[in-house]
Motif scaffolding. Structure first.
Motif, mmCIF file in Angstrom:
data_model
loop_
_atom_site.group_PDB
_atom_site.id
_atom_site.type_symbol
_atom_site.label_atom_id
_atom_site.label_comp_id
_atom_site.label_asym_id
_atom_site.label_seq_id
_atom_site.Cartn_x
_atom_site.Cartn_y
_atom_site.Cartn_z
ATOM 1 N N ARG A 146 4.534 62.890 6.417
ATOM 2 C CA ARG A 146 3.435 62.161 7.063
ATOM 3 C C ARG A 146 3.634 61.969 8.562
ATOM 4 N NH1 ARG A 146 4.197 59.299 2.242
ATOM 5 N NH2 ARG A 146 5.475 57.696 3.274
ATOM 6 N N THR A 147 4.868 61.948 9.036
ATOM 7 C CA THR A 147 5.100 61.492 10.413
ATOM 8 C C THR A 147 5.760 62.506 11.332
ATOM 9 O OG1 THR A 147 7.285 60.539 9.893
ATOM 10 C CG2 THR A 147 5.350 59.133 9.550
ATOM 11 N N ASP A 198 5.559 53.883 9.583
ATOM 12 C CA ASP A 198 5.044 54.269 8.274
ATOM 13 C C ASP A 198 5.678 53.405 7.189
ATOM 14 O OD1 ASP A 198 3.591 56.581 6.665
ATOM 15 O OD2 ASP A 198 5.554 56.305 5.722
ATOM 16 N N ILE A 199 6.976 53.172 7.261
ATOM 17 C CA ILE A 199 7.670 52.346 6.265
ATOM 18 C C ILE A 199 7.155 50.915 6.291
ATOM 19 C CG2 ILE A 199 9.918 51.337 5.675
ATOM 20 C CD1 ILE A 199 11.144 54.002 6.727
ATOM 21 N N ASP A 218 10.978 59.657 -1.346
ATOM 22 C CA ASP A 218 10.343 58.771 -0.368
ATOM 23 C C ASP A 218 10.565 59.288 1.049
ATOM 24 O OD1 ASP A 218 9.548 57.001 -2.374
ATOM 25 O OD2 ASP A 218 11.365 55.782 -2.176
ATOM 26 N N ILE A 221 7.858 60.438 3.969
ATOM 27 C CA ILE A 221 7.795 59.955 5.356
ATOM 28 C C ILE A 221 7.857 61.120 6.324
ATOM 29 C CG2 ILE A 221 8.961 58.533 7.086
ATOM 30 C CD1 ILE A 221 10.078 56.882 4.669
ATOM 31 N N GLY A 231 8.242 57.167 11.722
ATOM 32 C CA GLY A 231 8.727 56.919 10.376
ATOM 33 C C GLY A 231 8.889 55.439 10.094
ATOM 34 N N TRP A 256 15.768 54.190 8.834
ATOM 35 C CA TRP A 256 14.736 53.979 7.821
ATOM 36 C C TRP A 256 15.282 53.184 6.632
ATOM 37 C CZ3 TRP A 256 12.404 59.642 7.545
ATOM 38 C CH2 TRP A 256 11.785 59.928 8.779
#
Length: 733
Positions: A609-610, A638-639, A602, A606, A635, A591
């Motif tokens: 959310r993932t 998402d990033i 941050d 992530i 992840g 990531w």
């Protein structure tokens, strides 16, 4: 490792009449007090002079900067974080230093222990993290993968890249190294070139330990010629071999207080400093820890960790392996009593209680259901004792019991009182005669936290069966700024290198492993933050450990041995949150490659959310799984911000394999003939559709020419009515 705080305070209570004027013990953590007590000269009047080479590495909080104050007291300031300093302090000066009103706190904690069981828990390969990962556009390139651990084999070929041309361990600091002549480091020495690292060959404890070789292989090993590839296998590596409680054989009595939690913090700083010198982001994985406490043994450590983590600086730690113990029970207000039986293979037990009001403690020793003897102790009697310390020697059922108790306010909430109890028998505790402990008092809410020993039930009294598997997270995973990692399980066993089936069952299909420590932390926060495969994970094993311990039981769990440069190396299976932490550390390295400025906050976003919610019966986050099992691929999506693009899957295809054959040539290989047409869509990392074709049913392999496209990351999306083919993958041109 147990901190028996009140035992130290009892010693100091006996010394108060002699030396109370020479030290402010209320400013010291337990280990600092023990160091002062251990150095008998420290109780002499300060006017007397003597030579003393024994020193302590500790955190010191001062008013303002305080650096000159410390230096004036013979201290060497090793690092500063605002008004918190890591200092090397002469033992003979600690008492005088503590009396200075500008010194607010002196803290150091015991050395940590490894979060692994290499005898009873070791088994086979994990299907998700045995190196069977799909090709990925992100491999950790441009990121520093930091590991602080013990037992490193620096020569293992997995620490080269796949070509064996690039050796990826760029810095190595061994706390225990004897090569200290000319070293500028506080303890040991570091090695800064490929030649010096490979010549050193293994950490000083590398003939006795192999833990770091295994965890580093999980986080960043290339896999050499095997499928056992680590997560961030193209990252550069900075490793620190610290000292744990089993390393005492390498540490002289004179130097024992140089190796503390403050020294560990120097190791973290060393890794981050190297990353900064290279202009690269960094994640550190730490698979060690120790139990939490209410006395405040790690408050300054928490603050230092807050200050050294931040954008591009992430710290991951294993949660601990105490999840299968009853470690806690609560007697709520309104309930007259609650209790449990206690046993231990050692002759003592230790427990901590937190209460909002006065209560009583009853300890009972049983010969049988009708023959028993006990003692009742009032918490108020403990508080009212001199220095809130109480000790007694009791004879119960013809067996002598040494009982000690202490009381003090919680470091987290001064309105709550903490009570520690220590009881010692002449034999293994509770094994010869059953022993129970009860907390009583209808008005009080009382919580009991297991320190050592085990909370169990006994047929002698079925009502004394209180006990929950909670509150077992170790520090530093318990710290707010550290990502705490628990463990999941996938496989039950494997065949070893001799073809013998080895089995140990902690569950399958990604369930939470029973050993994984459970929250909340002592501040009441949800922990762990995330879980990852930690059961039956295969990774690199030290050739030096194998050579020095050929009959060790854990070597029998090797799945394969191989020769490289005249030495025999291994791939070995191990289990514990020690293994799950580097999985998460390696994932975060991927990531950071995608976004080097990620902060701990941050990363937690992530994860929230993932992560995969593998256990649907739980609400998330929770104190068992945190936000769920980490998902590296989701992840990354998402990033990159492509999760909102309609039609892009957050999973890889199962029966199709996507790879780069030549520059710009993307190859798609199906396991067999697709029975349905397959739409292939190519998106830029910005979400722009740059190509789209449809493949017929009779095609098993197809190439897409993207040579016209600029270098970068692209998303290849396969879409079919056959769900095993539908999925996406990131590729890098």
């Amino acid at each position: 490792m147990i901190r028996i705080t009140f035992l130290l305070l009892l010693f100091f209570a006996g010394l108060n009449s002699i030396c109370a004027q020479y030290a402010a013990y209320s400013k010291m953590s337990s280990l600092v007090k023990r160091a002062v007590l251990d150095d008998s000269r420290s109780i002499r009047p300060s006017a007397m002079k003597w030579s003393d080479s024994r020193r302590l590495c500790a955190f010191v909080r001062t008013e303002a900067s305080g650096r000159q104050l410390l230096e004036d007291n013979g201290c060497r300031v090793l690092a500063s974080f605002g008004n918190i300093h890591i200092a090397d302090i002469p033992l003979c000066n600690i008492g005088k230093l503590s009396l200075n009103p500008r010194v607010l706190r002196i803290e150091a904690g015991e050395r940590c222990s490894m979060h692994i069981d290499t005898t009873a828990v070791v088994t086979g390969a994990d299907k998700a993290w045995a190196g069977e990962s799909l090709q990925c556009a992100y491999t950790g390139k441009g990121v520093i993968m930091g590991i602080q651990d013990v037992g490193f084999d620096l020569t293992h070929p997995t620490f080269y890249d796949n070509t064996l041309q690039n050796y990826r361990i760029k810095r190595f600091w061994d706390f225990l190294s004897a090569d200290t002549i000319g070293s500028k480091l506080y303890v040991g020495a570091d090695y800064t070139t490929q030649e010096s690292i490979l010549s050193y060959a293994h950490s000083r404890d590398g003939l006795r330990e192999t833990h770091g070789t295994h965890t580093l292989g999980i986080a960043a090993g290339s896999g050499y010629d095997s499928k056992y590839r680590g997560i961030a296998y193209n990252s550069d590596i900075c490793a620190v071999s610290n000292a744990v409680n089993t390393d005492s054989v390498f540490i002289s009595k004179e130097d024992e207080y140089k190796y503390t939690t403050a020294t560990d913090a120097l190791g973290f700083k060393y890794i981050y400093d190297y990353a900064e010198s290279q202009g690269k982001p960094c994640v550190i994985s730490f698979s060690e820890g120790a139990p939490q406490d209410f006395y405040g043994e790690c408050q300054l450590m928490y603050e230092v960790l807050d200050s050294i983590t931040g954008p591009g600086r992430i710290l991951v730690a294993s949660a601990g392996n105490d999840g299968y113990f009853n470690t806690y029970f609560i007697k709520p207000a309104g309930m007259p009593t609650a209790g449990s039986f206690l046993i231990n293979t050692s002759p003592y037990i230790f427990a901590t209680m937190r209460a909002d009001k006065p209560f009583s403690i009853r300890m009972t020793v049983y010969r049988d259901e009708t023959s028993k003897e006990g003692v009742i102790i009032s918490s108020q009697d403990v508080v009212n004792s001199p220095d809130s310390l109480l000790s007694d020697t009791l004879t119960l059922m013809s067996m002598e019991h040494v009982l000690m108790m202490a009381a003090y306010p919680s470091c987290y909430d001064k309105s709550q009182m903490i009570y520690e109890i220590y009881v010692r028998q002449p034999v293994a505790f509770g094994m010869t005669l059953p022993v129970s402990i009860e907390v009583m008092g209808e008005d009080a809410c009382v919580e009991l936290f297991r320190g050592s020993g085990y909370l169990v039930s006994n047929a002698i009294d079925y009502e004394l069966c209180a006990g929950q598997m909670t509150h077992s997270i170790h520090y530093p995973a318990s710290a707010p700024s550290v990502i705490a990692v628990g463990a999941t399980a996938y496989r039950k066993g494997h065949y070893n290198y001799n073809g013998v089936w080895k089995e140990s069952d902690w569950g399958v299909n990604g369930v939470l492993a029973g050993y994984s420590s459970v929250g909340p932390n002592y501040m009441g926060n949800v922990k762990p933050d995330v879980v990852a495969p930690g059961t039956n994970v295969i990774s690199s094993y030290s050739s030096y450990y194998m050579e020095n311990n050929p009959e060790a039981s854990d070597v029998d769990w090797n799945v394969r041995n191989f020769e490289y440069n005249g030495r025999v190396y291994g791939w070995n299976s191990n289990t514990g949150t020690s293994m799950s932490a580097p999985v998460v550390g390696g994932t975060i390295a991927l990531w950071l490659e995608a976004c080097p400025s990620l902060t701990p906050e941050d990363v937690m976003g992530i994860i929230e959310r993932t992560s995969a919610r593998t256990e649907s019966f739980r609400t998330y986050p929770n104190n068992y799984c945190g936000y769920g099992e980490i998902n590296a691929y989701k992840g990354l999506l998402d990033i990159l911000g492509v999760t909102a693009i309609d039609g892009i899957s957050d999973k890889h295809p199962q029966r199709a394999h996507i790879s780069i054959k030549d520059r710009g040539l993307v190859n798609i290989l199906f396991d067999d003939f697709p029975t349905e047409p397959v739409k292939v869509s190519v998106y830029s990392s910005g979400g722009v559709l740059v190509d789209m074709i449809t493949l017929g049913c009779g095609i098993t392999e197809h190439s897409i020419d993207l040579s016209r496209m600029p270098d970068g990351v692209y998303i290849i999306q396969l879409t079919s009515r056959d769900k095993s083919i539908t999925g996406s993958q990131l590729v890098r041109l």
